[in-house]
Write a protein that holds these residues in place. Structure first.
Motif, PDB file in Angstrom:
ATOM      1  N   GLU A   1       0.834  -1.191   0.000  1.00 18.94           N
ATOM      2  CA  GLU A   1       0.000   0.000   0.000  1.00 18.94           C
ATOM      3  C   GLU A   1       0.873   1.247   0.000  1.00 18.94           C
ATOM      4  OE1 GLU A   1      -3.740   1.919   2.511  1.00 18.94           O
ATOM      5  OE2 GLU A   1      -3.043  -0.103   2.938  1.00 18.94           O
ATOM      6  N   ASP A   2       0.564   2.168  -0.882  1.00 18.58           N
ATOM      7  CA  ASP A   2       1.335   3.411  -1.051  1.00 18.58           C
ATOM      8  C   ASP A   2       2.772   3.137  -1.455  1.00 18.58           C
ATOM      9  OD1 ASP A   2      -0.888   4.944  -0.388  1.00 18.58           O
ATOM     10  OD2 ASP A   2      -0.407   4.893   1.749  1.00 18.58           O
TER      11      ASP A   2
ATOM     12  N   THR B   1      -8.293  -3.373   1.867  1.00 19.19           N
ATOM     13  CA  THR B   1      -8.601  -2.338   0.888  1.00 19.19           C
ATOM     14  C   THR B   1      -8.145  -2.840  -0.473  1.00 19.19           C
ATOM     15  OG1 THR B   1      -8.155  -0.653   2.574  1.00 19.19           O
ATOM     16  CG2 THR B   1      -8.373   0.103   0.292  1.00 19.19           C
TER      17      THR B   1
ATOM     18  N   ASP C   1      -7.324   0.096  -6.364  1.00 22.05           N
ATOM     19  CA  ASP C   1      -8.059   1.294  -6.797  1.00 22.05           C
ATOM     20  C   ASP C   1      -9.208   1.642  -5.860  1.00 22.05           C
ATOM     21  OD1 ASP C   1      -8.379   3.479  -8.501  1.00 22.05           O
ATOM     22  OD2 ASP C   1      -9.851   2.443  -9.742  1.00 22.05           O
ATOM     23  N   ASN C   2      -9.138   1.124  -4.634  1.00 22.22           N
ATOM     24  CA  ASN C   2     -10.116   1.493  -3.604  1.00 22.22           C
ATOM     25  C   ASN C   2     -11.563   1.218  -4.027  1.00 22.22           C
ATOM     26  OD1 ASN C   2     -10.783   4.488  -1.584  1.00 22.22           O
ATOM     27  ND2 ASN C   2     -10.830   2.339  -1.054  1.00 22.22           N
TER      28      ASN C   2
ATOM     29  N   ALA D   1     -13.530  -1.800   0.559  1.00 21.55           N
ATOM     30  CA  ALA D   1     -12.809  -1.611   1.820  1.00 21.55           C
ATOM     31  C   ALA D   1     -13.524  -2.410   2.895  1.00 21.55           C
ATOM     32  CB  ALA D   1     -12.756  -0.126   2.203  1.00 21.55           C
TER      33      ALA D   1
ATOM     34  N   SER E   1     -14.117   3.378  -8.106  1.00 21.39           N
ATOM     35  CA  SER E   1     -13.320   3.755  -6.941  1.00 21.39           C
ATOM     36  C   SER E   1     -14.131   4.596  -5.966  1.00 21.39           C
ATOM     37  CB  SER E   1     -12.089   4.545  -7.390  1.00 21.39           C
ATOM     38  OG  SER E   1     -11.361   5.001  -6.266  1.00 21.39           O
TER      39      SER E   1
ATOM     40  N   LYS F   1     -12.501   6.652  -3.873  1.00 18.23           N
ATOM     41  CA  LYS F   1     -11.586   7.723  -3.469  1.00 18.23           C
ATOM     42  C   LYS F   1     -12.333   9.046  -3.379  1.00 18.23           C
ATOM     43  CE  LYS F   1      -7.417   5.592  -5.393  1.00 18.23           C
ATOM     44  NZ  LYS F   1      -6.360   5.652  -6.430  1.00 18.23           N
TER      45      LYS F   1
ATOM     46  N   PRO G   1      -9.201  10.985   1.379  1.00 19.83           N
ATOM     47  CA  PRO G   1      -8.476  10.738   0.120  1.00 19.83           C
ATOM     48  C   PRO G   1      -8.669   9.305  -0.366  1.00 19.83           C
ATOM     49  CG  PRO G   1      -6.954  10.878   1.977  1.00 19.83           C
ATOM     50  CD  PRO G   1      -8.286  11.337   2.476  1.00 19.83           C
ATOM     51  N   ARG G   2      -8.813   8.388   0.596  1.00 17.11           N
ATOM     52  CA  ARG G   2      -9.046   6.986   0.260  1.00 17.11           C
ATOM     53  C   ARG G   2      -9.863   6.348   1.377  1.00 17.11           C
ATOM     54  NH1 ARG G   2      -3.805   4.687  -0.234  1.00 17.11           N
ATOM     55  NH2 ARG G   2      -3.793   4.521   2.031  1.00 17.11           N
TER      56      ARG G   2
ATOM     57  N   ASP H   1     -10.266   3.384   3.299  1.00 17.96           N
ATOM     58  CA  ASP H   1      -9.618   2.103   3.571  1.00 17.96           C
ATOM     59  C   ASP H   1     -10.353   1.374   4.693  1.00 17.96           C
ATOM     60  OD1 ASP H   1      -8.744   3.301   5.987  1.00 17.96           O
ATOM     61  OD2 ASP H   1      -6.880   3.955   5.053  1.00 17.96           O
TER      62      ASP H   1
END
Length: 758
Positions: A446-447, A594, A597-598, A601, A632, A634, A640-641, A643
């Protein structure tokens, strides 16, 4: 003889002829044809003719099959406490056995309609004759039919008022009285009669007028329902005129007085009875809010368990009692509303309009589905989000990989046992290796965060993809998928390729709740059941057992539970769950997830007595070009996301900490997990891999054999060794890297997971 004598003789003869002639004159006209002998003879002939005709009819007319409309029923759905949730079907009828109707209530119907019912042969000749005459002369409906005749009319014939139908009714009633017991006939009568308020049969009527089941009616209430049959709409207290109410009370008194006459009710008891005013009419129980989803889930489960087609089930007659706990159901709905929907504005924000929520809550000891959240409501969103299987469970699948490793005594590429303290390389996009060869899979974390060498415990806490991708290959993907199936996942999507370690198969909140319930139940399989019981016409139908066999060892299941406490106390769910003020020392295990591309979750977690899986799904809003597509989330809710540690974990925490027993403790048979002794490097001085993500792959990408941090190639001079507790002790050389570890490690060998006391 002289002339005088002759004359006298002629006169006497003439007088006799005159007398005879006078008598003949008086018997002319109608009297010539209607003598008493002729009248009696004619009547006798007619009787013989009617008897002959009736014998012919009796021989010709058979008892027909029951009228399909009279057999049609609704299916009734109830909560676990017996409260009716919904009635679904074309006809509001639920047939009950006569044994479910109190004897006193049975007598009210006999007293109202046919006091000689238990002695007669099924017909009332006077009443039938009166009915035929009334029909022929156009004076309206007949009166005086027996209960048997009315049952025959309801069940075998039609409501048509014709001479032919009445003659059939007479013949069939005689035959039915011979073939069936009085109890069967009375049961058929009270179950097929119309009582008003769209209610057919005594069970539906009892609910419509008094809000109780037929078995709970008292004599006063029964007498009113019996009185209703004479004029259902006119006597309905909720809509009756003043005259109608007076007539209803008079009919009620008539029924009770007849019961006294028949010695079915004592005079003293009769004196103490007061008219039982029924409840005001209300709309039939429907499928508002979450009830639509509960209904669809229960229907699907019954059809599957009983191997019924939809047509067979929809024919009606089933009473389905759900395991749903109404208090927990309300709490789950409240938690979704307060933690999610109150923070979304779908009308003005596109991202907010894409979010769909689903959740299922299960008792791990019994498999009962205690609460379920399916979406906005069946009329607004037809798909049940709690049971849909088209979204990825993502990292909530990782505990199953660990379970497979522990159950199969799997080892790393260098032969080290896979346990909570085993070291793996958490480098971002690290190529997965099998027998020294890359398998063509290098998943990002992730990230794109790189962690370097970490324990399995830390990898679970931080949901490190690269670690579990390698672990899945170490265990063997066939073994991983087999374990997932044993734990309760649908094997239709369990293909044994490495990418599945990221949870790329489809799954539902209900399915994941069952998998984690099996872990919570120490490895004994739990199949979530929303249906508590099913009966048809009062007869219980057997259902499969929700608790199955031991599918993985208790040690493996308990070890996974212990490891999952770290996710709550030290990992991705600590903000929403560990630090929740309502937790009050509750022991918790769980995992976030998660997807890519979200688009989904998750948080699936459990306490000793409750397992709940919450999933959020990105779905294109209706009336848009994205309608129904996976999109998504997001930006939804201002994040922002979205999760697993955000909205899903918050919903889970509010619901669980208000529904689960407080201060419950896991009973774990393990020396593994959050309690395993690990290196005691201070948490405030993390290693470089923890704080400085690497943008380029580490050495293992090109030469995995030479990488000192990878478990497959740990230098021989400092090999990990098994400690007495069965874990793996990392190298202690001061030059070795500092591994990512849980905070506040517990004592070595303890079987109580660290961090479970709050």
């Amino acid at each position: 003889m002289g002339r005088a004598d002759e004359r006298r003789a002629r006169q006497r003869g003439g007088a006799r002829r005159a007398a005879r002639g006078g008598s003949s004159t008086r018997r002319t006209g109608i009297r010539r044809f209607f003598t008493w002998k002729k009248i009696l003879g004619t009547l006798f002939g007619l009787c013989l003719l009617c008897m002959g005709a009736f014998i012919v009819l009796y021989m010709v007319i058979d008892v027909p099959e029951g009228n399909p409309d009279a057999m049609r029923q609704s299916n009734v759905y109830k909560y676990s406490d017996g409260k009716t949730m919904a009635r679904v079907g074309q006809v509001n009828r639920e047939i009950v056995d006569l044994s479910e109707v109190p004897t006193g209530v049975q007598h009210t119907f006999v007293a109202a309609e046919n006091k000689t019912f238990y002695k007669d042969k099924g017909i009332d000749l006077k009443g039938t004759a009166r009915g035929v005459i009334n029909t022929v002369t156009g004076k309206g409906k007949q009166g005086g039919s027996t209960i048997t005749q009315q049952y025959v009319k309801n069940y075998y014939l039609t409501q048509d008022q014709t001479v032919t139908r009445k003659l059939k009714e007479l013949v069939i009633s005689l035959k039915v009285d011979r073939k069936k017991s009085k109890e069967d006939i009375l049961a058929g009568y009270i179950n097929t009669s119309f009582y008003g308020r769209s209610s057919w049969g005594i069970q539906a009527a009892a609910q419509a007028y008094y809000g109780v089941d037929a078995k709970d009616l008292n004599v006063e209430q029964g007498a009113y329902l019996a009185a209703l049959l004479q004029a259902p709409n006119q006597y309905d207290w909720g809509i009756a005129s003043d005259t109608g109410k007076k007539l209803a009370v008079a009919r009620w008194n008539y029924v009770l007085d007849n019961m006294v006459d028949m010695h079915w009710l004592s005079a003293s008891d009769r004196e103490g009875m007061t008219f039982p005013k029924p409840k005001a009419p209300k709309a039939a129980a429907g499928l508002e809010g979450q009830e639509g989803y509960l209904y669809t889930a229960a229907k699907a489960e019954v059809m599957k368990d009983l191997n019924l087609t939809e047509a067979q089930f929809d024919a009606g007659g089933y009473t389905v009692t759900l395991n749903i706990d109404r208090k927990k159901q309300k709490q789950l709905e409240k938690s979704v509303r307060q933690q999610l929907t109150d923070n979304l504005n779908p009308k003005s924000k596109k991202a907010d309009s894409r979010v769909q929520a689903g959740a299922a809550s299960v008792d791990p000891k019994t498999g009962k589905v205690l609460a379920l959240y399916g979406g906005e409501g069946l009329s607004k969103h037809y798909v049940n989000n709690a049971t849909r299987t088209d979204y990825q469970p993502a990292s909530t699948f990782k505990p199953l990989i660990l379970a497979a490793a522990l159950e199969n005594n799997a080892t790393t590429q260098t032969g080290q046992s896979i346990k909570a303290s085993t070291i793996y390389d958490g480098t971002n996009k690290r190529p997965v290796v099998s027998d020294g060869q890359k398998v063509g899979f290098a998943p990002p974390n992730e990230d794109d965060h790189s962690y370097g060498p970490v324990t399995v415990q830390t990898a679970m806490n931080k949901s490190i993809n690269s670690v579990f991708a390698q672990m899945g290959v170490d265990v063997g993907m066939d073994q991983v998928m087999a374990t997932a199936k044993k734990l309760g996942m649908d094997d239709a999507d369990l293909k044994p390729y490495p990418a599945q370690t990221l949870g790329t198969m489809g799954a539902s909140p209900m399915e994941m709740a069952g998998v984690y319930a099996t872990l919570d139940n120490h490895g004994k399989q739990v199949t979530p059941q929303i249906v508590k019981s099913v009966s048809k016409q009062g007869q219980d139908v057997p259902l499969p057992d929700a608790i199955g066999n031991q599918v993985i060892s208790r040690g493996a299941a308990d070890s996974v539970t212990s490891v999952l406490t770290g996710v709550v106390d030290d990992g991705t769910a600590k903000v929403s769950v560990r630090d929740n003020p309502a937790r009050d020392g509750q022991q918790v295990a769980g995992k976030t997830g998660t997807s890519d591309d979200n688009k989904s979750a998750w948080f699936t977690g459990y306490t000793p007595d409750l397992v709940t899986s919450v999933g959020l799904f990105g779905e294109g809003a209706l009336k848009t070009s994205e309608a129904g597509a996976h999109v998504s989330m997001k930006g939804a809710g201002g994040l922002p996301r979205v999760d697993g540690g955000s909205f899903p974990a918050r919903i889970w925490a509010q619901y669980t900490f208000n529904s689960s027993a407080s201060n419950g403790e896991f009973d774990l048979d393990t020396d593994m997990g959050a309690a395993v002794e690990v290196p005691s490097t201070p948490q405030d001085t993390p290693s470089a891999p923890e704080s400085t993500p690497q943008d380029t792959p580490s050495a293992p990408e090109s030469t995995p054999e030479d990488t000192p941090s990878a478990p497959e190639s740990t230098p021989e001079s400092t090999p990990p060794t098994d400690d007495p507790s069965g874990g793996v002790t990392p190298p202690t050389d001061s030059s070795s890297p500092t591994f990512g570890i849980p905070e506040k490690p517990g004592d070595s060998g303890s079987n109580k997971p660290r961090g479970l006391t709050g």
